[in-house]
Design a protein around this motif. Structure first.
Motif, PDB file in Angstrom:
ATOM      1  N   SER A  17      15.713 -41.979   3.476  1.00 46.69           N
ATOM      2  CA  SER A  17      14.642 -42.632   3.273  1.00 46.69           C
ATOM      3  C   SER A  17      14.967 -43.981   2.574  1.00 46.69           C
ATOM      4  CB  SER A  17      13.579 -41.939   2.586  1.00 46.69           C
ATOM      5  OG  SER A  17      14.098 -41.775   1.336  1.00 46.69           O
ATOM      6  N   ASP A  18      16.297 -44.010   2.654  1.00 48.28           N
ATOM      7  CA  ASP A  18      16.780 -45.525   1.859  1.00 48.28           C
ATOM      8  C   ASP A  18      16.910 -46.248   2.993  1.00 48.28           C
ATOM      9  OD1 ASP A  18      18.531 -47.628   0.563  1.00 48.28           O
ATOM     10  OD2 ASP A  18      18.028 -46.474  -1.187  1.00 48.28           O
ATOM     11  N   SER A  19      16.257 -47.517   3.344  1.00 45.60           N
ATOM     12  CA  SER A  19      16.490 -48.299   4.340  1.00 45.60           C
ATOM     13  C   SER A  19      17.967 -49.362   4.166  1.00 45.60           C
ATOM     14  CB  SER A  19      15.330 -49.280   4.498  1.00 45.60           C
ATOM     15  OG  SER A  19      15.177 -50.150   3.362  1.00 45.60           O
ATOM     16  N   GLY A  20      18.086 -49.657   2.940  1.00 47.47           N
ATOM     17  CA  GLY A  20      19.343 -50.082   2.522  1.00 47.47           C
ATOM     18  C   GLY A  20      20.695 -49.405   2.912  1.00 47.47           C
ATOM     19  N   TRP A  21      20.488 -48.286   2.757  1.00 45.49           N
ATOM     20  CA  TRP A  21      21.653 -47.283   2.936  1.00 45.49           C
ATOM     21  C   TRP A  21      21.944 -46.952   4.314  1.00 45.49           C
ATOM     22  CZ3 TRP A  21      22.197 -42.723   5.575  1.00 45.49           C
ATOM     23  CH2 TRP A  21      23.519 -42.130   5.530  1.00 45.49           C
ATOM     24  N   ILE A  22      20.721 -46.772   5.128  1.00 51.09           N
ATOM     25  CA  ILE A  22      20.731 -47.023   6.637  1.00 51.09           C
ATOM     26  C   ILE A  22      21.346 -47.955   7.326  1.00 51.09           C
ATOM     27  CG2 ILE A  22      19.514 -46.499   8.496  1.00 51.09           C
ATOM     28  CD1 ILE A  22      17.259 -44.897   6.930  1.00 51.09           C
ATOM     29  N   TYR A 212       2.577 -41.878  11.341  1.00 45.95           N
ATOM     30  CA  TYR A 212       2.587 -42.912  10.208  1.00 45.95           C
ATOM     31  C   TYR A 212       4.035 -42.533   9.560  1.00 45.95           C
ATOM     32  CZ  TYR A 212       1.397 -45.824   6.414  1.00 45.95           C
ATOM     33  OH  TYR A 212       1.353 -46.749   5.555  1.00 45.95           O
ATOM     34  N   ASN A 213       4.969 -43.212   9.503  1.00 46.55           N
ATOM     35  CA  ASN A 213       6.307 -42.966   9.183  1.00 46.55           C
ATOM     36  C   ASN A 213       6.925 -43.861   8.074  1.00 46.55           C
ATOM     37  OD1 ASN A 213       6.597 -44.719  11.283  1.00 46.55           O
ATOM     38  ND2 ASN A 213       8.504 -44.355  11.607  1.00 46.55           N
ATOM     39  N   HIS A 214       5.909 -44.221   7.136  1.00 42.66           N
ATOM     40  CA  HIS A 214       6.372 -45.323   6.238  1.00 42.66           C
ATOM     41  C   HIS A 214       6.336 -44.671   4.660  1.00 42.66           C
ATOM     42  CE1 HIS A 214       5.928 -47.909   9.620  1.00 42.66           C
ATOM     43  NE2 HIS A 214       4.726 -47.489   9.706  1.00 42.66           N
ATOM     44  N   ARG A 215       6.815 -45.301   3.879  1.00 42.97           N
ATOM     45  CA  ARG A 215       6.703 -44.706   2.238  1.00 42.97           C
ATOM     46  C   ARG A 215       5.223 -45.062   1.814  1.00 42.97           C
ATOM     47  NH1 ARG A 215      11.785 -48.085  -0.188  1.00 42.97           N
ATOM     48  NH2 ARG A 215      13.306 -47.643   1.078  1.00 42.97           N
ATOM     49  N   LEU A 216       5.008 -44.067   1.152  1.00 43.44           N
ATOM     50  CA  LEU A 216       3.633 -43.687   0.811  1.00 43.44           C
ATOM     51  C   LEU A 216       2.827 -44.733  -0.649  1.00 43.44           C
ATOM     52  CD1 LEU A 216       2.841 -40.039   1.745  1.00 43.44           C
ATOM     53  CD2 LEU A 216       2.295 -42.206   3.193  1.00 43.44           C
ATOM     54  N   ALA A 218       1.349 -47.113  -3.044  1.00 45.24           N
ATOM     55  CA  ALA A 218       0.100 -48.025  -2.904  1.00 45.24           C
ATOM     56  C   ALA A 218       0.359 -49.311  -2.267  1.00 45.24           C
ATOM     57  CB  ALA A 218      -0.417 -47.858  -4.356  1.00 45.24           C
ATOM     58  N   HIS A 219       1.737 -49.995  -2.729  1.00 45.98           N
ATOM     59  CA  HIS A 219       1.840 -51.369  -2.348  1.00 45.98           C
ATOM     60  C   HIS A 219       2.253 -51.451  -1.039  1.00 45.98           C
ATOM     61  CE1 HIS A 219       5.996 -50.078  -3.475  1.00 45.98           C
ATOM     62  NE2 HIS A 219       6.273 -51.103  -2.580  1.00 45.98           N
ATOM     63  N   TYR A 220       2.342 -50.327  -0.204  1.00 50.64           N
ATOM     64  CA  TYR A 220       2.322 -50.327   1.050  1.00 50.64           C
ATOM     65  C   TYR A 220       0.987 -50.478   1.853  1.00 50.64           C
ATOM     66  CZ  TYR A 220       7.570 -49.933   1.852  1.00 50.64           C
ATOM     67  OH  TYR A 220       8.935 -50.225   1.929  1.00 50.64           O
ATOM     68  N   GLY A 221       0.002 -50.716   0.989  1.00 46.89           N
ATOM     69  CA  GLY A 221      -1.255 -50.823   1.746  1.00 46.89           C
ATOM     70  C   GLY A 221      -1.834 -49.185   2.138  1.00 46.89           C
ATOM     71  N   THR A 222      -1.168 -48.160   1.284  1.00 44.25           N
ATOM     72  CA  THR A 222      -1.383 -46.886   1.924  1.00 44.25           C
ATOM     73  C   THR A 222      -2.820 -46.488   1.760  1.00 44.25           C
ATOM     74  OG1 THR A 222       0.767 -46.246   1.115  1.00 44.25           O
ATOM     75  CG2 THR A 222      -0.584 -44.635   1.879  1.00 44.25           C
ATOM     76  N   GLN A 223      -3.652 -47.097   0.976  1.00 45.76           N
ATOM     77  CA  GLN A 223      -5.088 -46.775   0.841  1.00 45.76           C
ATOM     78  C   GLN A 223      -5.821 -47.257   1.969  1.00 45.76           C
ATOM     79  OE1 GLN A 223      -6.804 -44.572  -1.679  1.00 45.76           O
ATOM     80  NE2 GLN A 223      -8.178 -44.828   0.064  1.00 45.76           N
ATOM     81  N   VAL A 242       1.802 -37.571   9.302  1.00 41.17           N
ATOM     82  CA  VAL A 242       2.283 -38.383   8.233  1.00 41.17           C
ATOM     83  C   VAL A 242       3.455 -37.839   7.860  1.00 41.17           C
ATOM     84  CG1 VAL A 242       1.670 -39.449   6.116  1.00 41.17           C
ATOM     85  CG2 VAL A 242      -0.218 -38.986   7.807  1.00 41.17           C
ATOM     86  N   MET A 243       4.481 -38.904   7.638  1.00 39.36           N
ATOM     87  CA  MET A 243       5.759 -38.655   7.311  1.00 39.36           C
ATOM     88  C   MET A 243       6.055 -38.414   5.789  1.00 39.36           C
ATOM     89  SD  MET A 243       7.568 -37.994  10.212  1.00 39.36           S
ATOM     90  CE  MET A 243       9.440 -38.186   9.694  1.00 39.36           C
ATOM     91  N   ASP A 244       6.368 -37.308   5.319  1.00 36.49           N
ATOM     92  CA  ASP A 244       6.585 -37.508   3.923  1.00 36.49           C
ATOM     93  C   ASP A 244       8.064 -37.588   3.627  1.00 36.49           C
ATOM     94  OD1 ASP A 244       6.742 -36.993   1.059  1.00 36.49           O
ATOM     95  OD2 ASP A 244       6.582 -34.887   1.315  1.00 36.49           O
ATOM     96  N   LEU A 245       8.489 -38.975   3.570  1.00 33.09           N
ATOM     97  CA  LEU A 245       9.966 -39.437   3.368  1.00 33.09           C
ATOM     98  C   LEU A 245      10.636 -38.966   2.067  1.00 33.09           C
ATOM     99  CD1 LEU A 245       9.347 -42.840   5.263  1.00 33.09           C
ATOM    100  CD2 LEU A 245      10.238 -40.454   6.390  1.00 33.09           C
ATOM    101  N   PHE A 246       9.930 -39.003   1.296  1.00 34.27           N
ATOM    102  CA  PHE A 246      10.431 -38.842  -0.044  1.00 34.27           C
ATOM    103  C   PHE A 246      10.693 -37.185  -0.623  1.00 34.27           C
ATOM    104  CE2 PHE A 246       8.808 -43.197  -1.678  1.00 34.27           C
ATOM    105  CZ  PHE A 246      10.029 -43.849  -1.333  1.00 34.27           C
TER     106      PHE A 246
END
Length: 385
Positions: A17-22, A212-216, A218-223, A242-246
Motif C-alpha cells: 500500500s506504499d506507492s513510493g515503495w511500489i 474503490y481501491n484508494h486509501r481511506l 479523510a483528506h482523500y475526499g473519502t466522505q 472497497v479495498m482496505d489497503l492498510f
C-alpha cells in the motif's frame, strides 16, 4: 551511471500500500536493464538482485520523515556508494542531502521526486496546506520545507503536467526559481496488473461491481465517496468493493490520524458494500480488480497522480472520476462527473451498456501504454542525465 535512490517508506507494515515503495520496486530493475547501477537505501529492500540495498532507519511518522534526516548516515552512504546521482524520494530531505554531499566532497547531481504535494489550490487559486500534514500546525513548516527541498535540487521530477503546473505555481509564490530543472516523469504501471480489456457482458448473471481501491484517509475526499456509495447502492444497479489497503495500523499511526478506521466503519455499515483486503498479496489484489466492472477515482483535491487508478485502467477497468486535479487531465472526459447524480448515471451506464463499457475499457487500457517500466526508466534517466 551510479544512482543512489533514497527511499522513505511510510507504510512499513503493508508495503503493497506504499506507492513510493511500489514505484521504486518497479523502477529500479528497469533502470538496471537500461544500464544504471542502482542502490536503494531504505528501511526495506526494493528492486531485484541486481540492485544494491542499504538499510536505513525507519522514520516512524510522516513528520519525522520530513524533519529528522540523519546527515551522518547520508555522508556515510555517499562516501561508500560514490554515486553520480542521488535521488531524494522525500523532497523535504533535499537540503540535508545537499549538506551531506558538500561534507562528503561529492559532485553528484541531486534529483528530487515530488511523490506527494503537501498543498493544494482552491478555486480561487489560493495555496492551501495539506490537512493531513497539519497536525499541531505543522502544515506551513512542511510546505516551507518542501520549498527548501525544491531549491536544493538540481532536478525536480513530478508525475504529471498537472503536478508540474502546481509545483511551478507554488515555487513562484515561495520565491524559488526552478529555471529549467523541472521534468515530468510518470510512475510506472505494474505489469502484473495488466490484461486485455475483459469481454464480460451485463447479462452474464453476475451483479456488476464498482471497485474503490484508494486509501481511506479523510483528506482523500473519502466522505464524499461515502455519500456517493450510499446513492450508488440505493439505486440497486451495482455492488461496491472497497479495498482496505492498510489493515490493522499501529497505535502511533492511528493516533495521528484515525480517519481510515472511521471511514471504513461508515462504509461497512452500508448495504451492498463489501470491504476486502488483499493481505498485501499482489495476486489477490489482481483477482479483486479482475472481478470488478469499473473503478471509482478518489475525491482528493490535490491529486497529482493515482497509482490505484492506473492499476484499474491497466486491467481494462473504466474509471469514473470527479472533475479535478490530474484525474481531469488523464481520465476520459466522458467518464468525469461534477455531481453525485452524474456519477450514479455513469456507473449505471457502465453496468448495463455493454458497448459503452467495451469502448471505455479499451480506452482505459490504452491510456497506460506509455507507463511501462521500460519507457518510464528511459524518461527517468533522461531527466537525471
Amino acid at each position: 551511471m551510479r544512482v543512489l535512490y533514497l527511499l522513505n517508506i511510510s507504510n512499513p507494515d503493508r508495503l503493497s500500500s506504499d506507492s513510493g515503495w511500489i514505484f521504486a520496486d518497479l523502477l529500479a530493475p528497469a533502470l538496471a536493464d537500461a544500464g544504471a547501477e542502482v542502490t536503494v537505501a531504505a528501511p526495506a529492500p526494493a528492486g531485484d538482485a541486481r540492485c544494491g540495498f542499504r538499510r536505513t532507519k525507519l522514520p516512524g511518522t510522516k513528520y519525522r520523515a520530513r524533519f529528522s534526516a540523519d546527515i551522518d548516515e547520508l555522508v556515510s552512504l555517499i562516501r561508500s556508494e560514490k554515486p553520480d546521482v542521488v535521488v531524494a524520494n522525500q523532497i523535504e530531505e533535499a537540503p540535508a542531502i545537499r549538506t551531506a554531499l558538500l561534507e562528503a566532497g561529492s559532485g553528484a547531481l541531486l534529483a528530487g521526486y515530488c511523490h506527494y504535494l503537501p498543498y493544494s489550490f482552491d478555486d480561487g487559486r489560493q495555496l492551501l496546506v495539506d490537512p493531513s500534514l497539519d497536525d499541531g500546525g505543522l502544515g506551513r513548516p512542511v510546505l516551507l520545507a518542501f520549498a527548501a527541498g525544491l531549491a536544493a535540487c538540481d532536478r525536480v521530477m513530478v508525475h504529471s503536467s498537472t503536478a508540474a503546473s502546481w509545483v511551478s505555481a507554488a515555487a513562484e509564490r515561495m520565491t524559488v526559481d526552478l529555471g529549467d530543472r523541472l521534468r515530468v516523469v510518470p510512475a510506472p504501471r505494474d505489469e502484473r496488473l495488466v490484461r486485455a480489456p475483459a469481454t464480460t457482458t451485463s447479462g452474464d448473471g453476475a451483479e456488476p461491481i464498482g471497485v474503490y481501491n484508494h486509501r481511506l484517509y479523510a483528506h482523500y475526499g473519502t466522505q464524499q465517496f461515502v455519500d456517493l456509495a450510499r446513492d450508488l447502492v440505493s439505486s440497486g444497479s451495482v455492488r461496491l468493493r472497497v479495498m482496505d489497503l492498510f489493515g490493522q495500523r499501529s497505535a502511533a499511526r492511528t493516533g495521528l490520524n484515525d480517519s481510515p478506521e472511521r471511514m471504513r466503519a461508515k462504509l461497512a455499515a452500508l448495504p451492498h458494500v463489501q470491504i476486502v483486503s488483499d493481505w498485501g498479496d499482489r495476486v489477490r489484489y489482481r483477482d479483486l480488480l479482475a472481478g470488478a466492472r469499473f473503478g471509482i477515482a478518489p475525491f482528493r483535491p490535490g491529486c497529482p497522480w493515482s497509482m490505484s487508478v492506473i492499476d484499474c485502467q491497466g486491467m481494462g477497468l473504466p474509471v469514473i472520476s470527479p472533475l479535478l486535479g490530474w484525474l481531469a487531465e488523464h481520465i476520459d472526459p466522458e467518464l468525469c462527473f461534477t455531481t453525485t447524480s452524474e456519477a450514479v448515471a455513469l456507473a449505471e451506464r457502465l453496468a448495463s451498456d455493454d458497448a459503452f463499457h467495451a469502448l471505455h475499457a479499451k480506452r482505459a487500457h490504452a491510456s497506460t501504454a506509455d507507463f511501462t517500466p521500460e519507457l518510464v526508466a528511459a524518461r527517468y534517466l533522461e531527466a537525471i542525465s
